[in-house]
Scaffold this active site. Sequence first.
Site, PDB file in Angstrom:
ATOM      1  N   HIS A 126      -3.342  19.344   8.351  1.00 52.51           N
ATOM      2  CA  HIS A 126      -4.076  17.633   8.005  1.00 52.51           C
ATOM      3  C   HIS A 126      -2.257  17.794   7.445  1.00 52.51           C
ATOM      4  O   HIS A 126      -1.729  15.864   8.310  1.00 52.51           O
ATOM      5  CB  HIS A 126      -4.146  16.621   6.917  1.00 52.51           C
ATOM      6  CG  HIS A 126      -4.448  15.453   6.620  1.00 52.51           C
ATOM      7  ND1 HIS A 126      -5.133  14.576   7.552  1.00 52.51           N
ATOM      8  CD2 HIS A 126      -3.323  14.913   6.132  1.00 52.51           C
ATOM      9  CE1 HIS A 126      -4.618  13.144   7.188  1.00 52.51           C
ATOM     10  NE2 HIS A 126      -3.159  13.264   6.083  1.00 52.51           N
ATOM     11  N   GLU A 127      -1.463  18.360   7.075  1.00 53.04           N
ATOM     12  CA  GLU A 127       0.576  17.805   6.319  1.00 53.04           C
ATOM     13  C   GLU A 127       0.954  18.271   7.526  1.00 53.04           C
ATOM     14  O   GLU A 127       1.890  17.336   7.646  1.00 53.04           O
ATOM     15  CB  GLU A 127       0.276  18.438   5.165  1.00 53.04           C
ATOM     16  CG  GLU A 127      -0.392  18.064   3.565  1.00 53.04           C
ATOM     17  CD  GLU A 127      -0.825  16.459   3.563  1.00 53.04           C
ATOM     18  OE1 GLU A 127      -0.004  15.665   4.048  1.00 53.04           O
ATOM     19  OE2 GLU A 127      -1.742  15.456   3.428  1.00 53.04           O
TER      20      GLU A 127
END
Length: 136
Positions: A126-127
């Site tokens: 996600h990051e």
Amino acid sequence: MVKETVRDVFFLGQKSEPATKADIQVGIDLQDTLRANRERCVGMAANMIGIKKNIIIVNMGFVDVVMFNPVIIKKDSPYQTEEGCLSLDGVRPTTRYENIEVEYMDMNWKKQKMKLSGWTAQICQHEIDHLSGRII
């Protein structure tokens, strides 16, 4: 220093630039900001605090790991899930991989390689998406 969370989708949608050793303070700011948002956040990217650099932080249970210029070098076992984001309201569907291997520079600017699976792999993916301007 604890920074304010950016919610500007135009800014978050822009691609970040490679980090350098001069960006170590950004890693420290990410640590402080994640700590301040611990009850509702498990990872952050530098653009979420207004800095377009390839830097993320991932909570791995008892420790938060800052990664400079992270790159996923291996991935397997895709699955569908839904995710939320501190910078956005609600949840959105996405595809993630159960197992990944990521290379990055650590806070001492030493190259590291780490295998992640499950929840921590999902957070890391996600990051890393944030760094390319991909918003979930």
